[in-house]
Design an enzyme around this catalytic site. Structure first.
Site, PDB file in Angstrom:
ATOM      1  CG  HIS A 202     -19.820 -46.136  -8.463  1.00 36.93           C
ATOM      2  ND1 HIS A 202     -19.005 -45.118  -8.895  1.00 36.93           N
ATOM      3  CD2 HIS A 202     -19.001 -47.150  -8.118  1.00 36.93           C
ATOM      4  CE1 HIS A 202     -17.742 -45.500  -8.809  1.00 36.93           C
ATOM      5  NE2 HIS A 202     -17.706 -46.728  -8.340  1.00 36.93           N
ATOM      6  CB  CYS A 330      -8.532 -43.987  -9.035  1.00 33.58           C
ATOM      7  SG  CYS A 330     -10.130 -44.790  -9.235  1.00 33.58           S
TER       8      CYS A 330
END
Length: 381
Positions: A202, A330
């Site tokens: 991705h 993240c």
């Protein structure tokens, strides 16, 4: 409202040819790759072809490519098995690695009592190779060095050739999280004596939920997930055929178009670096403002806004239809802020908001103009 996606270091838009390949796979190739009938053999053949494709571009052997659910799983498998099965007693890394490496190394230190050493960083976040050599020579323990090629937050590009040579000269294993690198830079694992790598589809316009580990032959690594004999025994579980062929399609497109797309995205970054400095007081984090020392795909910068403006920055950009990151995706849900920026910035610099802008082939100069104009308006407001 205009929609501008500039968060490509978090994830990328899936290429249309990848979508088409996956739709075809889902519709026509639904056999279990472990089955011996024709339906299963067709799926198995497609998976092995994808493995050969990736190996060819990396100059690896097909048996060295193991499909995983993504970079995090690959990192975990490599680090855990190195300690559990290969006799590694010391992991050498830095404090600005991705948490898939950093948290795994910390957990292994607690679980197995291994030593965890951190390489010193220069003021912009690159590892000190003299210190790395000292750590490698410190004692006779079996060592694994884990250093990411491209830092996902600040874009720093480390000298993997020199580090691989240092590890080889000191009989240490070398692992690199190449999630921000694969699909954007050429690799030749015969020229670079690296033992392990991790990648995620991705990040180069492929599907989420699939990636691969490069595991050099005869290292003795063992599986993390137990069960069947899939993936040459390295990873049990029925393979996600549609994801694997989607990864292959994205991988082929990335490397067939690498020169053209690198030039295009590099031009976008140069243009952004030029235009963003119209805002007085802009500063770049790490080496992200340096075209030679960082990846061409991202910029991480500090903005000269006060605390009140800082709190509203991402909200304001989102209202304007602009997607980018404060630190990394993240980290976006973390109250502690970026562990990477905390290592390289002082307390005063950390008070300023930092923004990561990351580019892809789908972006344009007009979108950069829009972002800069919105930021200038926000600064003046």
């Amino acid at each position: 409202m205009q929609k501008v996606y500039l968060d490509n270091a978090a994830t990328t838009q899936v290429r249309q040819e990848v979508i088409d390949r996956m739709q075809e796979a889902l519709a026509t190739c639904y056999g279990n790759p472990s089955s011996t009938h024709a339906f299963g053999r067709t799926a198995k053949t497609g998976i092995e072809q994808a493995r050969k494709t990736i190996a060819r571009y990396l100059n690896a052997h097909p048996s060295e490519i193991i499909f995983t659910s993504g970079g995090t799983e690959a990192d975990n498998m490599i680090l855990r098995s190195s300690v559990r099965d290969l006799g590694v007693k010391t992991i050498i890394t830095t404090k600005i690695e991705h948490h898939a490496v950093l948290h795994t190394a910390e957990a292994l230190s607690q679980e197995y009592g291994i030593r965890l050493d951190f390489v010193k960083l220069d003021a912009s976040g690159n590892p000190d190779l003299d210190h790395l050599e000292q750590l490698l020579k410190r004692d006779g323990s079996r060592k694994l060095v884990s250093l990411m090629h491209i830092n996902n937050e600040i874009g720093n590009k480390i000298d993997v050739v020199a580090i691989a040579a240092l590890c080889r000269d000191n009989d240490a294993l070398f692992h690199s999280d190449t999630v921000q690198s694969i699909g954007h830079f050429s690799w030749d694992v015969e020229e670079i004596p690296i033992d392990f790598m991790a990648a995620a589809a991705h990040k180069f316009h492929g599907p989420k939920g699939v990636g691969f580990a490069f595991i050099r032959k005869n290292t003795g690594l063992k599986p993390l997930i137990m069960g069947g004999s899939q993936e040459r025994g390295y990873r049990a579980g029925t393979e996600a055929y549609h994801n694997i062929v989607g990864l292959e399609a994205a991988f082929i497109a990335a490397y067939e178009n690498l020169e053209e797309e690198t030039a295009y995205i590099s031009d976008l970054k140069r243009y952004f670096l030029q235009r963003i400095q119209e805002i007085p007081g802009i500063a770049f984090n790490g080496y992200s403002g340096d075209m030679e020392k960082s990846t061409y795909t991202l910029v991480n910068m500090r903005l000269p806004f006060d605390e009140q403006k800082s709190l509203m920055l991402l909200f304001h950009l989102d209202l304007k239809g602009i997607a980018c990151s404060k630190g990394s995706a993240c980290q976006s849900g973390s109250e502690g802020g970026s562990h990477v920026l905390s290592e390289i910035l002082d307390d005063e610099e950390l008070k300023k908001p930092s923004l990561r802008v990351s580019f892809s082939k789908y972006n344009s100069r007009e979108e950069i103009d829009y972002l800069v104009d919105v930021l200038k308006e926000f600064a003046a407001g």
